[in-house]
Design an enzyme around this catalytic site. Structure first.
Site, PDB file in Angstrom:
ATOM      1  N   THR A  93      -1.525 -14.129   6.067  1.00 50.34           N
ATOM      2  CA  THR A  93      -1.715 -15.357   5.285  1.00 50.34           C
ATOM      3  C   THR A  93      -0.344 -15.773   4.780  1.00 50.34           C
ATOM      4  O   THR A  93       0.270 -15.044   3.987  1.00 50.34           O
ATOM      5  CB  THR A  93      -2.649 -15.106   4.078  1.00 50.34           C
ATOM      6  OG1 THR A  93      -3.891 -14.610   4.558  1.00 50.34           O
ATOM      7  CG2 THR A  93      -2.874 -16.397   3.305  1.00 50.34           C
ATOM      8  N   LYS A 168      -7.294 -22.110   5.750  1.00 51.88           N
ATOM      9  CA  LYS A 168      -7.497 -20.924   4.883  1.00 51.88           C
ATOM     10  C   LYS A 168      -7.179 -21.260   3.426  1.00 51.88           C
ATOM     11  O   LYS A 168      -7.940 -20.925   2.518  1.00 51.88           O
ATOM     12  CB  LYS A 168      -6.611 -19.785   5.396  1.00 51.88           C
ATOM     13  CG  LYS A 168      -6.368 -18.701   4.377  1.00 51.88           C
ATOM     14  CD  LYS A 168      -6.848 -17.355   4.758  1.00 51.88           C
ATOM     15  CE  LYS A 168      -6.769 -16.447   3.551  1.00 51.88           C
ATOM     16  NZ  LYS A 168      -7.362 -15.184   3.711  1.00 51.88           N
ATOM     17  N   LYS A 243      -2.222 -15.101  -4.739  1.00 51.86           N
ATOM     18  CA  LYS A 243      -1.300 -15.417  -3.629  1.00 51.86           C
ATOM     19  C   LYS A 243      -1.748 -16.696  -2.908  1.00 51.86           C
ATOM     20  O   LYS A 243      -0.956 -17.600  -2.670  1.00 51.86           O
ATOM     21  CB  LYS A 243      -1.259 -14.235  -2.646  1.00 51.86           C
ATOM     22  CG  LYS A 243      -0.473 -14.535  -1.380  1.00 51.86           C
ATOM     23  CD  LYS A 243      -0.556 -13.441  -0.321  1.00 51.86           C
ATOM     24  CE  LYS A 243       0.108 -13.909   0.960  1.00 51.86           C
ATOM     25  NZ  LYS A 243       0.122 -12.925   2.025  1.00 51.86           N
TER      26      LYS A 243
HETATM   27  P1  NAD Z   1      -0.430  -4.513   3.439  1.00 52.08           P
HETATM   28  O1  NAD Z   1       0.698  -4.640   2.472  1.00 52.08           O
HETATM   29  O2  NAD Z   1      -1.394  -3.394   3.311  1.00 52.08           O
HETATM   30  O3  NAD Z   1       0.160  -4.488   4.948  1.00 52.08           O
HETATM   31  C1  NAD Z   1       1.312  -5.173   5.366  1.00 52.08           C
HETATM   32  C2  NAD Z   1       2.111  -4.204   6.230  1.00 52.08           C
HETATM   33  O4  NAD Z   1       3.246  -4.883   6.776  1.00 52.08           O
HETATM   34  C3  NAD Z   1       2.656  -3.011   5.439  1.00 52.08           C
HETATM   35  O5  NAD Z   1       2.236  -1.789   6.027  1.00 52.08           O
HETATM   36  C4  NAD Z   1       4.169  -3.190   5.524  1.00 52.08           C
HETATM   37  O6  NAD Z   1       4.887  -1.965   5.549  1.00 52.08           O
HETATM   38  C5  NAD Z   1       4.309  -3.947   6.838  1.00 52.08           C
HETATM   39  N1  NAD Z   1       5.589  -4.620   6.992  1.00 52.08           N
HETATM   40  C6  NAD Z   1       6.311  -5.306   6.056  1.00 52.08           C
HETATM   41  N2  NAD Z   1       7.446  -5.784   6.602  1.00 52.08           N
HETATM   42  C7  NAD Z   1       7.439  -5.404   7.914  1.00 52.08           C
HETATM   43  C8  NAD Z   1       8.338  -5.593   8.995  1.00 52.08           C
HETATM   44  N3  NAD Z   1       9.471  -6.287   8.843  1.00 52.08           N
HETATM   45  N4  NAD Z   1       8.004  -5.057  10.195  1.00 52.08           N
HETATM   46  C9  NAD Z   1       6.863  -4.352  10.362  1.00 52.08           C
HETATM   47  N5  NAD Z   1       5.975  -4.138   9.364  1.00 52.08           N
HETATM   48  C10 NAD Z   1       6.268  -4.651   8.160  1.00 52.08           C
HETATM   49  O7  NAD Z   1      -1.199  -5.920   3.386  1.00 52.08           O
HETATM   50  P2  NAD Z   1      -2.672  -6.244   3.956  1.00 52.08           P
HETATM   51  O8  NAD Z   1      -3.667  -6.123   2.869  1.00 52.08           O
HETATM   52  O9  NAD Z   1      -2.865  -5.525   5.250  1.00 52.08           O
HETATM   53  O10 NAD Z   1      -2.507  -7.810   4.240  1.00 52.08           O
HETATM   54  C11 NAD Z   1      -1.785  -8.301   5.362  1.00 52.08           C
HETATM   55  C12 NAD Z   1      -1.937  -9.820   5.379  1.00 52.08           C
HETATM   56  O11 NAD Z   1      -3.318 -10.178   5.454  1.00 52.08           O
HETATM   57  C13 NAD Z   1      -1.366 -10.507   4.146  1.00 52.08           C
HETATM   58  O12 NAD Z   1      -0.729 -11.703   4.535  1.00 52.08           O
HETATM   59  C14 NAD Z   1      -2.613 -10.783   3.309  1.00 52.08           C
HETATM   60  O13 NAD Z   1      -2.474 -11.902   2.453  1.00 52.08           O
HETATM   61  C15 NAD Z   1      -3.649 -11.052   4.391  1.00 52.08           C
HETATM   62  N6  NAD Z   1      -5.039 -10.792   3.996  1.00 52.08           N
HETATM   63  C16 NAD Z   1      -5.373  -9.640   3.356  1.00 52.08           C
HETATM   64  C17 NAD Z   1      -6.693  -9.421   2.987  1.00 52.08           C
HETATM   65  C18 NAD Z   1      -7.102  -8.145   2.281  1.00 52.08           C
HETATM   66  O14 NAD Z   1      -8.244  -8.087   1.808  1.00 52.08           O
HETATM   67  N7  NAD Z   1      -6.248  -7.140   2.195  1.00 52.08           N
HETATM   68  C19 NAD Z   1      -7.679 -10.377   3.290  1.00 52.08           C
HETATM   69  C20 NAD Z   1      -7.313 -11.527   3.984  1.00 52.08           C
HETATM   70  C21 NAD Z   1      -5.976 -11.725   4.332  1.00 52.08           C
END
Ligand code: NAD
Length: 297
Positions: A93, A168, A243
């Site tokens: 997102t 979204k 966010k």
């Molecule tokens: P998270 O922080 O658990 O996962 C993100 C991952 O990206 C982490 O493991 C981090 O180490 C990795 N990362 C960061 N920089 C990086 C790079 N340069 N190269 C490779 N990996 C890298 O977050 P999440 O909860 O998995 O969410 C991910 C996305 O999905 C976000 O944009 C969030 O807004 C969206 N989202 C999350 C949810 C939820 O319920 N968690 C729901 C809908 C959307």
């Protein structure tokens, strides 16, 4: 069977990558955090030592990252190594402006980009029931769809690049506003001596009915089971709602569209998250609104 590179193996990315692997594809993952790589290894996902190594032989690339600036940085590394014609699905997102830049960068490099943010949370990622809101060309969407169908239950093509992110944040801005309105209505009903059950029975079948009331009621013991029945454990965490509201306000400023209720929802969620709501479900804002802090708004 396709070779899929999966970049960003966090709370959402790892279960999504696992579902692709379980469907018979060969998934190569990369994350900057060692612990995430270890967990992915335990789940049977092959690890790469860099983004370049992960994507160089991939037919499809999926990114699931925290924000727009990280996505753009990762896209630069992907573009330097990926084969021309590769489908690249960004399910993070992020802000609409960065999504459009990412599309431009990838298209110029001969890749087929799709922005495909999701709703459905970690449970949806684990169960393969996410909703994907997609932006990109018909060709890219058609090629991405079979993979999205493994990770999701509903796949909607919203338009050109950036349209998925736009859909979204418009939806989630409305959700944030409607949740606050729902909480206010139930809090006021209580102060007026109306039982919460009576308030639910009337509102859920009247013109005030909405998803926040009918499906995800913020009052415990009322309506279908929701995070309010589980101490406001997320669910959809308040900091993620904040966010998305902030992204909606960024987009509104860039598009010169007034969204006064969206702006107020963003400021209320900011205070909620700063004043005890961090780690709670977004419906927990009812507790904040019932306190003196909420009253001072
Ligand atoms: P998270 O922080 O658990 O996962 C993100 C991952 O990206 C982490 O493991 C981090 O180490 C990795 N990362 C960061 N920089 C990086 C790079 N340069 N190269 C490779 N990996 C890298 O977050 P999440 O909860 O998995 O969410 C991910 C996305 O999905 C976000 O944009 C969030 O807004 C969206 N989202 C999350 C949810 C939820 O319920 N968690 C729901 C809908 C959307």
């Amino acid at each position: 069977m396709s070779t899929i590179a999966f970049i960003g193996l966090g709370n959402m990315g790892l279960p999504m990558a696992s579902n692709l692997e379980k469907a018979g594809h060969s998934v190569i993952g990369f994350d900057t955090v060692a612990e995430a790589m270890e967990k992915a290894g335990d789940a049977g996902i092959e690890g790469a030592s860099s983004i370049g190594e992960a994507v160089k032989d991939a037919d499809v690339i999926v990114t699931m990252l925290p924000n727009g600036s990280i996505v753009l940085k990762v896209f630069e590394e992907i573009i330097a190594a990926a084969k021309s014609g590769t489908v690249i699905i960004d399910s993070s997102t992020i802000d609409v402006a960065s999504a459009k830049i990412a599309h431009e960068m990838a298209s110029k490099a001969g890749l087929l980009p799709i922005d495909a943010p999701v709703s459905g949370g970690v449970g949806g990622a684990q169960g393969g029931t996410l909703t994907f809101m997609c932006g990109g060309s018909d060709e890219a969407f058609a090629k991405a769809k079979p993979y999205l169908e493994i990770m999701g239950g509903k796949i909607v093509h919203c338009g050109e690049g950036g349209a998925g992110q736009a859909a979204k944040i418009c939806n989630n801005m409305l959700l944030g506003i409607s949740m606050i309105g729902t909480c206010e209505a139930f809090a006021l009903a209580e102060k007026l001596g109306l039982s919460q059950q009576a308030a639910f029975d009337v509102i859920s079948t009247s013109s005030g009915s909405c998803w926040s009331v009918n499906t995800y009621c913020p009052v415990p013991g009322i309506g279908p089971k929701s995070p309010s029945d589980n101490g406001y454990k997320p669910g959809f965490a308040a900091d993620l709602m904040l966010k998305d509201l902030n992204l909606s306000q960024q987009a509104a400023a860039e598009a010169h569209q007034a969204t006064p209720m969206g702006a107020h929802a963003a400021s209320l969620y900011k205070r909620f998250v700063e004043e005890g709501g961090n780690g709670k479900d977004f419906s927990g804002i009812i507790e904040f609104l019932k306190t003196a802090a909420g009253e001072s708004e």
